[in-house]
Design a protein around this motif. Structure first.
Motif, short mmCIF file in Angstrom:
data_model
loop_
_atom_site.label_atom_id
_atom_site.label_comp_id
_atom_site.label_asym_id
_atom_site.label_seq_id
_atom_site.Cartn_x
_atom_site.Cartn_y
_atom_site.Cartn_z
N PHE A 183 0.57 -1.00 0.60
CA PHE A 183 -0.22 -0.02 -0.16
C PHE A 183 0.81 1.41 -0.26
O PHE A 183 0.27 2.64 0.06
CB PHE A 183 -0.88 0.04 0.90
CG PHE A 183 -1.68 -0.98 1.56
CD1 PHE A 183 -3.43 -0.64 0.56
CD2 PHE A 183 -1.56 -1.91 2.40
CE1 PHE A 183 -4.14 -2.16 0.83
CE2 PHE A 183 -2.64 -3.57 1.77
CZ PHE A 183 -4.05 -3.24 0.88
N VAL A 184 2.65 1.01 0.04
CA VAL A 184 3.36 2.28 0.21
C VAL A 184 3.46 2.51 -1.47
O VAL A 184 3.00 2.23 -2.08
CB VAL A 184 4.25 1.68 0.89
CG1 VAL A 184 5.59 3.34 0.85
CG2 VAL A 184 4.89 0.82 1.61
N GLU A 185 3.40 4.04 -1.12
CA GLU A 185 3.31 4.85 -2.70
C GLU A 185 4.78 5.05 -3.22
O GLU A 185 4.93 4.84 -2.86
CB GLU A 185 2.87 6.42 -2.22
CG GLU A 185 0.87 6.69 -1.90
CD GLU A 185 0.37 5.91 -3.56
OE1 GLU A 185 0.40 6.05 -4.59
OE2 GLU A 185 -0.64 5.79 -3.02
N GLU A 186 4.83 4.48 -4.85
CA GLU A 186 5.68 4.40 -5.39
C GLU A 186 7.30 5.57 -4.65
O GLU A 186 7.82 4.90 -4.29
CB GLU A 186 5.25 4.65 -6.58
CG GLU A 186 7.56 4.56 -7.87
CD GLU A 186 7.58 2.51 -7.24
OE1 GLU A 186 8.64 2.13 -7.30
OE2 GLU A 186 6.80 2.02 -6.70
N ASN A 187 6.49 7.01 -5.04
CA ASN A 187 7.87 7.32 -4.11
C ASN A 187 8.43 7.17 -2.83
O ASN A 187 8.84 8.85 -2.55
CB ASN A 187 7.73 9.15 -4.29
CG ASN A 187 8.27 8.50 -6.48
OD1 ASN A 187 8.59 7.85 -7.31
ND2 ASN A 187 7.52 9.32 -7.04
N VAL A 188 6.90 7.25 -2.04
CA VAL A 188 7.44 7.83 -0.53
C VAL A 188 8.55 7.05 0.46
O VAL A 188 9.45 5.57 0.11
CB VAL A 188 6.94 6.91 -0.25
CG1 VAL A 188 6.70 7.23 1.87
CG2 VAL A 188 5.18 7.58 -0.25
N PRO A 189 9.55 7.61 0.88
CA PRO A 189 10.99 7.25 1.69
C PRO A 189 10.95 6.15 2.21
O PRO A 189 10.24 7.16 3.53
CB PRO A 189 11.49 8.40 2.12
CG PRO A 189 11.14 9.39 1.94
CD PRO A 189 8.88 9.00 1.25
#
Length: 227
Positions: A183-189
């Motif tokens: 569920f983590v968005e692609e560019n989230v560190p």
């Protein structure tokens, strides 16, 4: 205000003195995990299961939050912070974290075997004959193997809306918790604090190869200084 979501597992509490069942021998405090953490184990030997959690509860009340728990609280000064923990202890709350979601339940709570939504705080031993208001046996408010994880949708929503993700003390290899990474968005560190990192890294993953009590305070200081 940026939203930091923190996923924590047994590794962070282990440094406070709480053991994890996923040790090398595959046992939890000397017990086969299915004997004490499954509906089948409860049905076979209710007294044994109650005694097991009574001992865990006593142990929990003797330990304290460590430097990693306390460091995470400091993030609330400059960020919106949500903690999603696989742990059933209350060490995050005792450290001062204000928003904690327990995926697998809470050791210091019990619930009715008649109505799973009838939950109450409980710090003493639970015995056979301790009934809810409907005269049904009380059981630990813990998610056992084979049971649904009712807090998962809320946890997934938090992860999906995170600006920063921090993972501490969990390999993120065991489902359903491992599915939260989907569920983590692609560019989230993603910051992964673990002495033996097992996560499959992507471009935005930063590995901090340290124990929680060392790596987390360093990370928190960096995030606060650069916010």
């Amino acid at each position: 205000m940026q939203h930091i979501v923190i996923l924590t597992g047994a590794g962070i509490s282990a440094e406070s003195g709480l053991k994890t069942f996923r040790d090398s021998d595959g046992l939890w405090e000397g017990h086969d995990i299915m004997e004490v953490a499954s509906p089948e184990g409860w049905d076979r030997n209710t007294e044994k299961v109650l005694d097991f959690y009574n001992q865990r509860r006593k142990q929990l009340l003797k330990v304290a939050p460590n430097k990693a728990h306390k460091a995470l609280v400091k993030l609330e000064a400059k960020y919106k912070v949500s903690i999603v923990t696989q742990n059933i202890d209350d060490l995050h709350e005792r450290a001062g974290s204000s928003r904690v979601i327990h995926l697998h339940g809470e050791l210091l709570k019990v619930r009715s075997t008649f109505d799973q939504d009838l939950v109450m705080d409980w710090k003493n031993d639970v015995k056979i004959g301790d009934f809810c208001e409907h005269n049904f046996q009380l059981r630990p408010h813990v998610v056992w193997f084979g049971e649904p994880v009712p807090m998962f949708p809320m946890a997934a929503d938090l992860v999906q809306n995170a600006d920063i993700l921090i993972i501490v003390g969990t390999s993120m290899q065991v489902y359903p918790a491992a599915a939260l990474l989907d569920f983590v968005e692609e560019n989230v560190p993603i910051y992964f604090v673990d002495p033996k990192p097992a996560i499959r890294p992507r471009d935005s993953t930063i590995i901090i190869n340290e124990q929680a009590t060392i790596g987390v305070p360093k990370l928190v200081l960096d995030l606060l200084q650069n916010s």
